[in-house]
Design an enzyme around this catalytic site. Structure first.
Site, PDB file in Angstrom:
ATOM      1  N   GLY A   1       0.909  -0.963   0.139  1.00  0.00           N
ATOM      2  CA  GLY A   1      -0.248   0.136   0.455  1.00  0.00           C
ATOM      3  C   GLY A   1       1.085   1.073  -0.033  1.00  0.00           C
ATOM      4  O   GLY A   1       0.991   2.105  -1.052  1.00  0.00           O
ATOM      5  N   ALA A   2       1.980   1.210   0.421  1.00  0.00           N
ATOM      6  CA  ALA A   2       2.640   2.752   1.111  1.00  0.00           C
ATOM      7  C   ALA A   2       3.661   2.111   1.984  1.00  0.00           C
ATOM      8  O   ALA A   2       3.931   1.357   2.555  1.00  0.00           O
ATOM      9  CB  ALA A   2       1.308   3.595   1.807  1.00  0.00           C
TER      10      ALA A   2
ATOM     11  N   GLU B   1       5.892   4.261   5.033  1.00  0.00           N
ATOM     12  CA  GLU B   1       6.606   5.822   6.008  1.00  0.00           C
ATOM     13  C   GLU B   1       7.110   5.607   6.060  1.00  0.00           C
ATOM     14  O   GLU B   1       8.111   6.202   6.890  1.00  0.00           O
ATOM     15  CB  GLU B   1       5.569   5.054   7.626  1.00  0.00           C
ATOM     16  CG  GLU B   1       6.682   4.303   8.553  1.00  0.00           C
ATOM     17  CD  GLU B   1       6.586   2.435   8.251  1.00  0.00           C
ATOM     18  OE1 GLU B   1       5.826   2.245   7.134  1.00  0.00           O
ATOM     19  OE2 GLU B   1       6.865   1.513   9.209  1.00  0.00           O
TER      20      GLU B   1
ATOM     21  N   GLU C   1       0.471   5.839   7.339  1.00  0.00           N
ATOM     22  CA  GLU C   1       1.313   6.002   7.254  1.00  0.00           C
ATOM     23  C   GLU C   1       1.695   6.797   8.158  1.00  0.00           C
ATOM     24  O   GLU C   1       3.008   7.243   9.272  1.00  0.00           O
ATOM     25  CB  GLU C   1       1.936   6.048   5.851  1.00  0.00           C
ATOM     26  CG  GLU C   1       1.859   5.199   4.916  1.00  0.00           C
ATOM     27  CD  GLU C   1       2.053   4.000   5.526  1.00  0.00           C
ATOM     28  OE1 GLU C   1       3.313   3.612   6.298  1.00  0.00           O
ATOM     29  OE2 GLU C   1       1.439   2.654   4.900  1.00  0.00           O
TER      30      GLU C   1
ATOM     31  N   GLU D   1       3.510  -1.917  13.816  1.00  0.00           N
ATOM     32  CA  GLU D   1       2.006  -2.562  12.869  1.00  0.00           C
ATOM     33  C   GLU D   1       0.754  -2.750  13.541  1.00  0.00           C
ATOM     34  O   GLU D   1      -0.153  -2.383  13.824  1.00  0.00           O
ATOM     35  CB  GLU D   1       2.830  -3.702  11.907  1.00  0.00           C
ATOM     36  CG  GLU D   1       3.569  -3.528  11.088  1.00  0.00           C
ATOM     37  CD  GLU D   1       3.659  -2.095   9.764  1.00  0.00           C
ATOM     38  OE1 GLU D   1       1.920  -1.522   9.933  1.00  0.00           O
ATOM     39  OE2 GLU D   1       4.641  -1.198   9.660  1.00  0.00           O
TER      40      GLU D   1
HETATM   41  N1  B3K Z   1       5.657  -0.954   6.945  1.00  0.00           N
HETATM   42  C1  B3K Z   1       4.951  -1.121   5.526  1.00  0.00           C
HETATM   43  C2  B3K Z   1       4.948  -2.393   4.587  1.00  0.00           C
HETATM   44  C3  B3K Z   1       6.271  -2.585   4.328  1.00  0.00           C
HETATM   45  C4  B3K Z   1       6.122  -3.444   3.602  1.00  0.00           C
HETATM   46  C5  B3K Z   1       7.165  -4.564   3.678  1.00  0.00           C
HETATM   47  N2  B3K Z   1       7.724  -5.672   2.725  1.00  0.00           N
HETATM   48  C6  B3K Z   1       3.893   0.042   5.350  1.00  0.00           C
HETATM   49  C7  B3K Z   1       3.254   0.295   6.586  1.00  0.00           C
HETATM   50  O1  B3K Z   1       2.721  -0.928   6.805  1.00  0.00           O
HETATM   51  O2  B3K Z   1       2.571   0.802   6.672  1.00  0.00           O
HETATM   52 ZN    ZN Z   2       2.255   0.497   8.508  1.00  0.00          ZN
END
Ligand code: B3K
Ligand code: ZN
Length: 860
Positions: free
Chosen positions: A262-263, A265, A299, A321
């Site tokens: 998705g995105a 941060e 994010e 997360e």
């Molecule tokens: N922290 C990133 C995800 C990274 C994934 C790597 N395979 C996006 C998120 O959870 O905001």
């Molecule tokens: Zn995240």
């Protein structure tokens, strides 16, 4: 099965780094096939040892290594590391290397997205940029200089503040950035390209002005405002709800077309999948608008939960997360409808997280063993992680929870910490022992809660017993009792209070005195724990809860249970008996559909039949064909029985010009549901309405609503409208993804040749994750009949594709394989067919770690 030197990392083996990095100086000279990277780091030995410096690195062409300006020659290069012998305790290291962004189709490290350079470093992508201590507990301040052609790449972006810029010979220019906040390398970002720029400002609670910049593809400016508005809402919300203010003076968001998730941060420079940025009423659905706000929020919230306080090691991923998902869920609920949001969260848990826990990929929210970290960005770590945080919120109360968060930041700002550190802060701030609660972090699996009750009319006593049990999962045999907060109330008892039981033992009985009549329990209010709860309700009792419960979630859930029980039961009966049961069940929903009191948002949710995926998770073994058939019969019955009501609802449709606001969103959702039911209940009428809606609507939500109804109503009509849709949108890949996706989940006998044909569409490319997910992902996850075709063609089709995708983009391949490894509940024949395809993929030359880990775990 091909063998891979599978390097399993264990949480228990964590050791702090031998060296630390205090300062990083990076210089990039960008070039599509040969980007030169110079990385100068101030390194310091940690502790008393004589071990050499070992840096992570992959797919790098090393040019030189120097220590304190002296060229080194006795280093050792291995496929994934660089070992530099040294006895020095503190020194400057200079590493120079070349990388090839154009060839990088994994979209991890530095790569090209439709002509723009961009990076993705989490989890372990920085090692594809330069040799480094690529682990989240090594935090440093970064200075970054980017050099590139000025015409092609007028924007050169990195984290923090812009500190210098200038022209260079050969039409090149440079821009330098400085990030004052120490960060792990996974939060590093670089973007270079030519964009349209949307700008705004935000005044923080302490009166600082923050520059907001949104970078989008040329010509997309009119699709940017919603994302920018969402960002401002998120910034304000975090100040009001958590007292958290943004720290840098500039916040940049770049939308790119090629992105694995998705995105991301990255500090001060978020990189987004353009799907979660770009929207206008014509191109984006209400759901897109919602998701953009949610992901922008997510994010942004990471700036505190993730960036200011980060993870010590990747096993702790849920620290940032789970907590950040919880925060974005609260944000979305506050911005829109709390009940719709809660239902959305629960659907993810029941359809996907329960499935994961029932599969060979079962793991606790804090995993113990990992082969490929990218495989652990899961619904368990994220969404069950968020449910665990939510339970803490329930147990400690809002104020207690906020006190814990405050202490967490006081203690750990600027550090890389563990999930235990987080829980400790919650414990200390509240004086509450959370020892048993911590088991949620280490135990996998979905707990079962069985509820029994008895009523004694002589003594007017009501007893209700809650019993927890835990089945072994693929990863863990032994289970312990958890702390399970269960919120409930007793209907028809004269007691309108909501009770919260913190179940800690195997079983607990609560006794209520002076209860005049036998109450009906309304259980698991607001889904107070991520469990499967069972109670032997009679149909009429469920209907009672659906109509009367003080908790909207429980009302919805009771309706879902009525539907689910009926579908499961009907699938085991003869056709006539099944039909009768279905007709009887549907009658219970008359009161809901006719009700003037139930708000549209809740009404729509209650009248929505459970998805096939959630029905699938309710049973231990599933007869796919009959379950599918019964569900379809129930849908049809809902359409027929309430034809008049659907028709009325449909004709109450708003005539207003499109706007994304709560009232309109709810209305559109309800009328499109009505249209879908009409397409099952009265085809002739529906066909006219669908054509009319498709031609006259002014927004994407209603266009898709018409297409979705046509898909169930009449395949010829569907085909015709889909063609018109393609003609209108053929040069807009983000919009076409909706079209690919609709095609992919159509129930038709020639679905595979249809998908093959779509793969030759000029906008389709295996290199773009959004396209692959829309077409192949949708088929594998949602086209029940096609994917599970008894002749095995669906499984083979997906396997063939994954074999190709394996060498292009292993991360995306490892996502799309999910339905294929979830063979545990299907019949023997299908199990064997699925396993056979898994073995075929497993035999692929050059199998990625990502696929190897999932396949090796899931083969018996
Ligand atoms: N922290 C990133 C995800 C990274 C994934 C790597 N395979 C996006 C998120 O959870 O905001
Ligand atoms: Zn995240």
């Amino acid at each position: 099965m091909s063998t891979i030197s599978a390097n399993v990392k264990k949480r228990a083996d964590y050791q702090s780094a031998d060296f630390t990095i205090n300062k990083v100086n990076l210089e990039f000279e960008l070039h599509a096939t040969a980007t030169r990277v110079v990385c100068i780091t101030q390194i310091e030995r940690q502790g008393n040892h004589h071990r050499p410096l070992v840096l992570d690195g992959e797919s790098l062409e090393l040019l030189s290594v120097a220590i304190n300006g002296v060229a080194q020659t006795d280093y050792k290069i291995e496929p994934d590391s660089l070992t530099v012998p040294t006895e020095l305790d503190k020194f400057d290291l200079r590493v120079e290397n070349i990388i090839n962004p154009q060839e990088n189709s994994s979209l991890e490290g530095l790569y090209l997205s439709a002509g723009a350079f961009c990076t993705q470093c989490e989890a372990e992508g920085f090692r594809k940029i330069t040799y480094f201590l690529d682990r989240p507990d090594v935090l440093a301040a970064y200075d970054v200089k980017i050099i590139a052609d000025k015409t092609q790449f007028p924007f050169l972006l990195s984290n923090g503040n812009k500190v210098a810029a200038g022209d260079l010979p050969d039409n090149k220019h440079f821009i330098s950035w400085q990030d004052p906040f120490n960060k792990p390398c996974y939060l590093f970002a670089l973007v270079a390209g030519d964009f349209d720029l949307l700008e705004d400002t935000f005044i923080t609670q302490s009166n600082r002005e923050i520059a907001l910049q949104l970078f989008v593809d040329k010509g997309m400016l009119d699709r940017g405002p919603h994302a920018l508005e969402s960002l401002k809402k998120a910034m304000r919300w975090d100040e009001t709800e958590f007292g958290l203010e943004y720290d840098l003076d500039i916040y940049m968001v770049v939308a790119v077309d090629f992105f694995n998730m998705g995105a991301m941060e990255n500090k001060g420079l978020n990189v987004f999948n353009s799907k979660f940025v770009l929207a206008n009423s014509e191109t984006a659905t209400d759901e897109d608008y919602f998701n953009i706000e949610a992901v922008i929020g997510h994010e942004y919230f990471h700036n505190w939960t993730g960036n200011r306080v980060t993870c010590r090691d990747w096993f702790q991923l849920s620290l940032k997360e789970g907590l950040t998902v919880f925060r974005d869920q609260q944000f979305s609920a506050d911005m829109g409808s709390p009940i719709v949001n809660r239902i959305k969260n629960v659907r993810v848990i029941r359809e996907h997280q329960f499935a994961e826990d029932a599969s060979a990929m079962s793991h606790p929210i804090r995993p113990d063993e990992v082969m490929e970290m990218n495989n652990f960005y899961t619904v368990t770590v994220y969404d069950k992680g968020s449910e665990v945080i939510r339970m803490l919120h329930t147990i400690l109360g809002k104020q207690g929870f906020l006190a814990g968060i405050k202490l967490y930041f006081e203690r750990f700002d600027g550090q890389a910490v563990t999930c235990d550190d987080f829980v400790q802060a919650m414990e200390d701030a509240n004086g509450k022992d959370l020892t048993q609660f911590r088991l949620w972090y280490s135990q996998s699996g979905t707990p079962n809660i069985a509820v029994f009750d008895e009523y004694d009319s002589d003594t007017k006593t009501y007893k209700i017993t809650f019993k927890q049990s835990h089945k072994a999962t693929f990863d863990q045999q032994e289970k312990q009792n958890l702390v399970v907060p269960i919120q409930f109330s007793l209907l028809n008892s004269g007691d309108s209070q909501q009770h919260t039981l913190e179940l800690t033992a195997t079983s607990e009985t609560l006794e209520f005195k002076d209860v005049g009549t036998k109450p009906t329990p309304s259980l698991l209010h607001n889904f107070s724990a991520p469990v499967k709860l069972s109670y032997q309700y009679k149909q009429s009792e469920l209907a009672d809860v659906m109509v009367k419960s003080p908790d909207d979630f429980a009302r919805w859930d009771a309706g879902q249970s009525l539907f689910s029980k009926c579908i499961h039961k009907a699938s085991g009966l003869t056709d006539a008996e099944g039909q009768q049961l279905i007709a009887d069940t549907v009658k219970y929903f008359e009161e809901v559909i006719n009700s003037k009191d139930i708000k549209d948002d809740l009404k729509t949710e209650i009248l929505t039949v459970p998805s096939f995926e959630s029905l699938f998770q309710q049973a231990d073994s599933v007869d796919i064909d009959s379950l599918y058939k019964s569900r379809k019969q129930l849908l049809t019955q809902m359409g027929q029985t309430f034809e008049t009501q659907w028709n009325n609802i449909y004709h109450n449709k708003t005539k207003q010009k499109y706007a994304y606001n709560q009232k309109q969103v709810e209305q559109r959702k309800l009328t499109n549901l009505a249209l879908k039911y009409l397409s099952l209940g009265n085809q002739t009428l529906a066909k006219e309405l669908i054509k009319e809606q498709f031609s006259s609507c002014d927004n994407m939500t209603d266009s898709l609503g018409a297409l979705a109804a046509a898909q169930t109503c009449d395949l010829d009509l569907f085909e015709g409208l889909m063609q018109r849709f393609e003609e209108k949108w053929h040069s807009d890949p983000l919009v076409l993804d909706k079209w690919f996706s609709l095609h992919a989940n159509t129930d038709r006998h020639d679905i595979l040749s249809r998908i093959e044909l779509l793969m030759s569409h000029s906008q389709f490319t295996i290199n773009n994750p959004n396209r692959v997910r829309a077409l192949v992902g949708t088929f594998a996850f949602y086209n029940v009949k096609g994917f599970h075709n008894l002749n095995g063609s669906g499984y083979k089709f997906v396997a063939d594709y994954l074999i190709k995708l394996n060498s292009v983009n292993p991360q995306v391949a490892a996502r799309v394989i999910t339905p294929l490894i979830q063979w545990q509940k299907v019949d023997k024949t299908r199990q064997e067919l699925m396993q056979h395809q898994l073995m075929r993929i497993g035999d692929t030359q050059g199998l990625s770690k990502d696929l190897f880990e999932k396949i090796s775990k899931s083969l018996p």
